[in-house]
Design a protein around this motif. Structure first.
Motif, short mmCIF file in Angstrom:
data_model
loop_
_atom_site.label_atom_id
_atom_site.label_comp_id
_atom_site.label_asym_id
_atom_site.label_seq_id
_atom_site.Cartn_x
_atom_site.Cartn_y
_atom_site.Cartn_z
N SER A 1 78.63 -47.44 -19.89
CA SER A 1 79.27 -48.20 -20.97
C SER A 1 78.29 -49.01 -21.82
CB SER A 1 80.34 -49.12 -20.41
OG SER A 1 81.25 -48.35 -19.69
N SER A 2 77.44 -49.83 -21.18
CA SER A 2 76.56 -50.69 -21.98
C SER A 2 75.53 -49.84 -22.73
CB SER A 2 75.86 -51.70 -21.08
OG SER A 2 75.12 -51.02 -20.09
N GLN A 3 75.16 -48.71 -22.16
CA GLN A 3 74.17 -47.84 -22.84
C GLN A 3 74.80 -47.15 -24.05
OE1 GLN A 3 71.12 -48.10 -22.01
NE2 GLN A 3 71.21 -48.96 -19.94
N ILE A 4 76.10 -46.85 -23.96
CA ILE A 4 76.78 -46.25 -25.11
C ILE A 4 76.76 -47.24 -26.28
CG2 ILE A 4 79.03 -45.50 -25.99
CD1 ILE A 4 79.58 -44.32 -23.20
N GLU A 5 77.08 -48.50 -25.97
CA GLU A 5 77.06 -49.53 -27.02
C GLU A 5 75.67 -49.60 -27.65
OE1 GLU A 5 79.73 -51.13 -27.91
OE2 GLU A 5 81.01 -50.38 -26.29
N ALA A 6 74.64 -49.53 -26.82
CA ALA A 6 73.26 -49.64 -27.34
C ALA A 6 72.92 -48.45 -28.24
CB ALA A 6 72.28 -49.73 -26.17
N VAL A 7 73.35 -47.27 -27.86
CA VAL A 7 73.05 -46.08 -28.68
C VAL A 7 73.78 -46.15 -30.02
CG1 VAL A 7 73.51 -43.59 -28.85
CG2 VAL A 7 72.41 -44.53 -26.81
N VAL A 8 75.03 -46.58 -29.98
CA VAL A 8 75.79 -46.70 -31.23
C VAL A 8 75.10 -47.71 -32.14
CG1 VAL A 8 77.98 -47.50 -32.21
CG2 VAL A 8 77.98 -45.96 -30.23
N ALA A 9 74.67 -48.84 -31.57
CA ALA A 9 74.00 -49.87 -32.37
C ALA A 9 72.68 -49.34 -32.94
CB ALA A 9 73.74 -51.11 -31.51
N LEU A 10 71.97 -48.58 -32.13
CA LEU A 10 70.68 -48.02 -32.58
C LEU A 10 70.88 -47.06 -33.76
CD1 LEU A 10 67.93 -46.76 -30.20
CD2 LEU A 10 68.75 -45.21 -31.96
N LEU A 11 71.87 -46.20 -33.66
CA LEU A 11 72.12 -45.24 -34.73
C LEU A 11 72.57 -45.96 -36.01
CD1 LEU A 11 73.93 -42.43 -32.69
CD2 LEU A 11 71.57 -42.40 -33.51
N ARG A 12 73.45 -46.95 -35.82
CA ARG A 12 73.93 -47.69 -37.01
C ARG A 12 72.79 -48.44 -37.67
NH1 ARG A 12 79.71 -49.33 -34.42
NH2 ARG A 12 80.77 -47.39 -35.01
N ALA A 13 71.86 -48.93 -36.86
CA ALA A 13 70.72 -49.67 -37.41
C ALA A 13 69.84 -48.75 -38.26
CB ALA A 13 69.89 -50.29 -36.28
N ARG A 14 69.94 -47.44 -38.02
CA ARG A 14 69.20 -46.49 -38.86
C ARG A 14 69.98 -46.10 -40.10
NH1 ARG A 14 64.75 -44.31 -35.85
NH2 ARG A 14 64.38 -42.96 -37.62
N GLY A 15 71.13 -46.75 -40.30
CA GLY A 15 71.93 -46.49 -41.50
C GLY A 15 72.89 -45.34 -41.35
N LEU A 16 73.06 -44.84 -40.13
CA LEU A 16 73.95 -43.69 -39.92
C LEU A 16 75.39 -44.14 -39.71
CD1 LEU A 16 71.57 -41.84 -37.47
CD2 LEU A 16 72.06 -41.17 -39.83
N ALA A 17 76.33 -43.33 -40.18
CA ALA A 17 77.74 -43.58 -39.89
C ALA A 17 78.03 -43.01 -38.51
CB ALA A 17 78.61 -42.90 -40.94
N VAL A 18 78.65 -43.80 -37.65
CA VAL A 18 78.85 -43.38 -36.26
C VAL A 18 80.29 -43.63 -35.84
CG1 VAL A 18 78.09 -43.65 -33.86
CG2 VAL A 18 76.49 -44.10 -35.72
N GLU A 19 80.90 -42.64 -35.21
CA GLU A 19 82.21 -42.84 -34.58
C GLU A 19 82.01 -42.88 -33.08
OE1 GLU A 19 85.79 -41.23 -35.63
OE2 GLU A 19 85.26 -40.96 -37.76
N GLN A 20 82.50 -43.94 -32.46
CA GLN A 20 82.42 -44.06 -31.00
C GLN A 20 83.78 -43.70 -30.43
OE1 GLN A 20 81.13 -47.90 -29.68
NE2 GLN A 20 81.56 -47.46 -27.53
#
Ligand code: TYD
Length: 219
Positions: free
Chosen positions: A31-50
């Motif tokens: 769970s916490s790693q999923i949050e981190a990956v979503v945050a990392l991708l969004r920080a690169r300007g990507l649109a992400v659906e979790q």
């Protein structure tokens, strides 16, 4: 056309939206790693659906309630997992990827292979038929498989103090079979499935995942 996003690292090179899944036995610490990956991708300007399975859609979440709490035949269980998945693919995953949005999902069909085939003993041919029916030709671009001994995972689940669901109440040998099935699946698809040693501290796991994502998608 999915190549609509600009890769901030590369300037103008288009970057296809990717489908990333997380897998592992209950208590593996996804769970916490999923949050981190979503945050990392969004920080690169990507649109992400979790999202998550079973679930991810209003109907899927209702099926999840049944799957996690009602006793049922193992084939009913497998078909409901794939029914929820069909809805999820049609109404969220496929539109997101087609629209250039990355999808990060907590579990997908590898979980059905591990839990229903490995854990419960569903016939492999029935799993294969359902998978071919529900998502012919589609697999995640990357699957992060959190692997650890079931005894360690069970201690983590117990320490949360939350009432265990129907799967979390299973015995150790069930999770041994689930773990073995996950590892078998990873061996069969080594390019797609990365096995993560989930017994290590979260910061180390996070660093490894960041490295994998950078190598794969942002070289
Ligand atoms: P999960 O969301 O990881 O549980 P939690 O909310 O407790 O973290 O997964 C729910 C349970 O569903 C988990 O025990 C694994 C099981 N499952 C299957 O048995 N087959 C499947 O295909 C999927 C997607 C999940």
């Amino acid at each position: 056309m999915t190549d609509t996003l600009l890769d901030p690292a590369a300037g103008r090179a288009p970057l296809r939206a990717r489908f990333i899944t997380f897998e592992g036995i209950d208590g593996a610490g996804k769970s916490s790693q999923i949050e981190a990956v979503v945050a990392l991708l969004r920080a690169r300007g990507l649109a992400v659906e979790q999202s998550r399975e079973p679930g991810g859609t209003p109907l899927g979440e209702r099926l999840r309630e049944l799957l996690l709490h009602e006793t049922m035949h193992l084939e009913t269980e497998a078909m409901l997992m794939f029914a929820a998945r069909r809805e999820h693919l049609a109404t969220r995953i496929e539109p997101a990827l087609a629209g250039g949005r990355w999808v990060v999902c907590d579990r997908f069909s590898d979980a059905t292979f591990a839990y229903q085939v490995g854990g419960r003993g569903l016939a492999r041919a029935k799993f294969d038929a359902l998978e071919r029916w529900v998502h012919p030709g589609l697999q995640p671009d990357l699957t992060l498989l959190f692997d650890l001994p079931p005894a360690v995972a069970a201690a983590r689940v117990a320490s949360t103090g939350v009432d265990p669901d129907r799967f979390e109440r299973e015995q150790r040998d069930f999770f041994e079979r689930v773990r073995a099935a996950y590892l078998e699946r990873a061996q069969a698809a080594p390019q797609r499935i990365c096995v993560i040693d989930a017994a290590r501290p979260p910061a180390l796991i996070r660093a490894e995942i960041e490295r994998i994502l950078c190598e794969r998608f942002f070289p």
